[in-house]
Design a protein around this motif. Structure first.
Motif, short mmCIF file in Angstrom:
data_model
loop_
_atom_site.label_atom_id
_atom_site.label_comp_id
_atom_site.label_asym_id
_atom_site.label_seq_id
_atom_site.Cartn_x
_atom_site.Cartn_y
_atom_site.Cartn_z
N ILE A 73 -3.55 4.74 -1.13
CA ILE A 73 -3.76 4.09 -2.81
C ILE A 73 -3.75 2.30 -2.30
O ILE A 73 -2.78 2.33 -1.54
CB ILE A 73 -2.75 4.07 -3.52
N SER A 74 -4.55 1.81 -1.98
CA SER A 74 -4.35 -0.19 -1.97
C SER A 74 -3.31 -0.07 -3.23
O SER A 74 -3.37 0.31 -3.60
CB SER A 74 -5.63 -0.50 -1.59
N ASN A 82 0.13 -1.19 -0.10
CA ASN A 82 -0.53 -0.20 -0.45
C ASN A 82 0.95 1.42 -0.26
O ASN A 82 1.98 1.40 0.45
CB ASN A 82 -0.82 -0.11 1.24
N MET A 83 0.57 2.15 -0.80
CA MET A 83 1.27 3.49 -0.70
C MET A 83 0.09 4.85 -0.40
O MET A 83 -0.95 4.45 -0.39
CB MET A 83 1.71 3.42 -1.98
N TYR A 123 7.75 16.66 0.17
CA TYR A 123 6.59 15.55 -0.30
C TYR A 123 7.21 13.75 -0.37
O TYR A 123 9.02 14.24 -0.91
CB TYR A 123 5.49 15.56 -1.56
N TYR A 124 6.74 13.03 0.52
CA TYR A 124 7.46 12.24 0.46
C TYR A 124 6.21 10.78 -0.19
O TYR A 124 4.94 10.74 0.08
CB TYR A 124 7.52 12.13 1.75
N CYS A 125 6.49 9.98 -0.44
CA CYS A 125 6.49 8.60 -1.05
C CYS A 125 6.39 7.75 0.14
O CYS A 125 7.54 7.20 0.57
CB CYS A 125 6.98 8.39 -2.37
N ALA A 126 5.93 7.23 0.61
CA ALA A 126 5.79 6.04 1.55
C ALA A 126 5.31 4.96 1.34
O ALA A 126 4.63 4.59 0.57
CB ALA A 126 5.36 6.81 2.80
N ALA A 127 5.63 3.69 1.60
CA ALA A 127 5.19 2.40 0.95
C ALA A 127 5.35 1.06 2.65
O ALA A 127 5.93 1.47 3.31
CB ALA A 127 5.58 1.38 0.40
#
Length: 126
Positions: free
Chosen positions: A51-52, A33-34, A94-98
């Motif tokens: 987002i799933s 999931n992100m 802005y950071y992307c995460a998982a």
């Protein structure tokens, strides 16, 4: 291990648009999931969108609902954040995460994410 690399940030005028990209690498990165978070100077990191892993469920912070759209391409292991009608208050890193596991109801909680990118700066200014 999942490695995340963001790109697409920059300087844009109010009302403009940007598309952020997050490249995910790792053996099972397409099953995570992100989410996107952001942090403005002097403020805490805040949830933007999630987002799933299958792309069927998305959520947005009230402040960006109707202006931002999150999407993913599992075939190429990319996650995107299309940002329209940008405002000066959208200025932030802005950071992307998982994270793995079920999507759940705590998608907005940064502490539940295991992997983070280095961030990309978005500046909205005239």
């Amino acid at each position: 291990q999942v490695r995340l690399v963001e790109s697409g940030g920059g300087l844009v005028r109010p009302g403009g648009s940007l598309r952020l990209s997050c490249a995910a690498s790792g053996r099972t990165s397409s099953t995570y999931n992100m989410a996107w978070f952001r942090q403005a100077p002097g403020k805490e990191r805040e949830f933007v969108s999630a987002i799933s892993w299958g792309g069927t469920t998305t959520n947005y912070a009230d402040s960006v609902k109707g202006r931002f759209t999150i999407s993913r391409d599992n075939g190429e292991n990319w996650v995107y954040l299309q940002m329209n009608s940008l405002k000066p208050e959208d200025t932030a890193v802005y950071y992307c995460a998982a994270r793995g596991g079920s999507y759940g109801s705590n998608y907005y909680n940064a502490e539940t994410y295991n992997y983070w990118g280095q961030g990309t700066q978005v500046t909205v200014s005239a």
